[in-house]
Design an enzyme around this catalytic site. Sequence first.
Site, PDB file in Angstrom:
ATOM      1  N   LYS A  67      -1.299  -3.355   8.339  1.00  0.00           N
ATOM      2  CA  LYS A  67      -0.676  -2.517   8.715  1.00  0.00           C
ATOM      3  C   LYS A  67      -0.101  -2.471  10.006  1.00  0.00           C
ATOM      4  O   LYS A  67      -0.270  -2.075  10.949  1.00  0.00           O
ATOM      5  CB  LYS A  67      -0.956  -0.747   8.011  1.00  0.00           C
ATOM      6  CG  LYS A  67       0.212   0.686   8.113  1.00  0.00           C
ATOM      7  CD  LYS A  67      -0.749   1.472   7.675  1.00  0.00           C
ATOM      8  CE  LYS A  67       0.029   2.781   7.662  1.00  0.00           C
ATOM      9  NZ  LYS A  67      -0.174   4.256   6.355  1.00  0.00           N
ATOM     10  N   SER A  73      -2.645   8.776   2.535  1.00  0.00           N
ATOM     11  CA  SER A  73      -2.163   7.562   2.879  1.00  0.00           C
ATOM     12  C   SER A  73      -2.371   6.121   2.125  1.00  0.00           C
ATOM     13  O   SER A  73      -1.303   4.582   2.171  1.00  0.00           O
ATOM     14  CB  SER A  73      -1.324   7.528   3.967  1.00  0.00           C
ATOM     15  OG  SER A  73       0.169   7.998   3.727  1.00  0.00           O
ATOM     16  N   SER A 127       1.590   6.392   3.045  1.00  0.00           N
ATOM     17  CA  SER A 127       2.542   5.648   3.669  1.00  0.00           C
ATOM     18  C   SER A 127       2.057   4.307   3.705  1.00  0.00           C
ATOM     19  O   SER A 127       3.333   3.355   4.144  1.00  0.00           O
ATOM     20  CB  SER A 127       3.011   6.133   5.106  1.00  0.00           C
ATOM     21  OG  SER A 127       1.433   5.735   5.396  1.00  0.00           O
TER      22      SER A 127
END
Lengths: 496, 99
Positions: free
Chosen positions: A79, A178, A154
């Site tokens: 990420k 998320s 997210s």
Amino acid sequence: MSLIRKTAAELGSLIAAGEVSAVEVAEAHLDRMAEVEPKVKAFLHVDRETTIEQARAVDARLRAGERLGPLAGVPIAHKDIFTTRDMPTTAASKILEGWRPPYDATVTARLREAGLVILGKTNLDEFAMGSSTENSAYQVTHNPWDLSRVPGGSSGGSSAAVAAYEAPLSTGTDTGGSIRQPASVTGIVGMKPTYGGSSRYGLIAFASSLDTPGPFARNVLDAALLHEAFSGYDPMDSTSVDAPVPSVVEAARNPDVSGMRIGVVKEFAGEGFQPGVLARYQEAVHLLESLGAKVVEVSCPSFTTALPAYYLIAPSECSSNLARFDAMRYGLRVGDDGTRSAEEVMALTRAAGFGPEVKRRIMLGTYALSSGYYDAYYGQAQKVRTVISREFEAAYQQVDVLVSPTTPTTAFPIGERADDPMAMYLADLCTIPSNLSGNAAMSVPCGLADEDGLPVGLQIMAPVLGDDRCYRVGAAVEQALESHWGGGLLSRAPEL
Amino acid sequence: MSAITRDEVAHLARLSRLALTDDELDHYATQLDQIIESVAKVSEVAADDVPPSSHALPLTNVFRADEVRQSLTPDQALSGAPAVEDDRFRVPRILGEEA
């Protein structure tokens, strides 16, 4: 079977046995990325050479007889909110466009030590604020199950990359859901460890009392192997828990729930929940009962106020954390023409560099913390946080784990909630309580909703440092459902 | 009655160091009003005798020995800076600003 369809555990064994090299495995995944990225758009940064170089180094370490962990040579999508020395780190924000951090996050460093090969940096909602990855300043990521739908957020780039077989593993961060919500809507496994169980050092901060790094994988054992590889005490993180990592791999290998007490959260069902989600969820609960677990209903009335409390606490912390983006030491600087003051440059830079959701949350947090409103908003939300933690504690007196649907609905269409913040926030309804209390929680696939054929996730919540319980229950559900389905849920996803 | 006015949003934007346009102020005034109205539900729950939690887990101060350790070199620390001069961050003027 092609290399990209194998599990991370299988790839690790093949590489350790010398049957395939880390370079070959990396190349297979880079080729897959080249093929499907135009449709999925999971990655913000890919650099084939840097990746191959990492793989070559792992092969050399293995040849030299170095003892690496079970994931040595296995590729991973990372990420883009964790700092990486050899790749840009942007948090999907224009304010950090092109930034090359001078240091590795602890999670990044531990991936490297364990011999994992980083394929690239994945897309996210800007600064991890969102539930659809549409708030990225760079691109919209598409759900591999239906390209017109969101991959959750997210950590939507990370969930989409794993679901699209671009990577067997990925990292995420979970502040209000998320990791679990994107895992749920893409049909994969996602785990939010106990708060403090995984290090925040080098993780670009959103809400520091909630942010928790965790793993994504296509199966429970792979998630456990990754969890073990990067978790554990870190002296560089002042809220790191100085305790052994719960034995998650052992739990994932022992999917036995007989005699376990499982609590069904009464408040997370009914109005606002998609019927197909509830149907699959209820089947999963019955399944656990048939496997010998004792299922009881548990009431946690304050869980319904977790969402409003979260949308005061998280923005408050974000308004403070994002003050560091001041156009002085790194990142974007706008309007510095020699006539403007530092304050003017700061305000112009932040207006140009932050997207709408980030601005919204900074102002909401500034409001909630301002004198005159502090007690009514932030102070009150902190009291709700106490009440929710107490309800969890009371529940865990009666049961070993709590379960609920991970999300009220399956993946929603791209654009549907983009201009409606309150509708977007509802995606995290069931995941937020575990962030406020710091508990461990997992999402594991439990089927496809009848009305749209899209994945549904079962959420398994466990007490602080009870992460292994999530893996035990998750693995039991996975094993039973996969034998019933004749394969993993993703084998039913359309070809890209 | 609205919970938050456009003037308040302008004040928040200034506190937040965000140079917003008039259109943005209007837009955020409407949205923040809706959000604040909805999150105000927190006031219905907790009674006065409930202590607030800033963190999920009990926190204690963490100390380490005050010893010199390896850290970033000046070049590394300055590597992302928008402007650099003589091994320092070069910034716009900070003195003589109006309050």
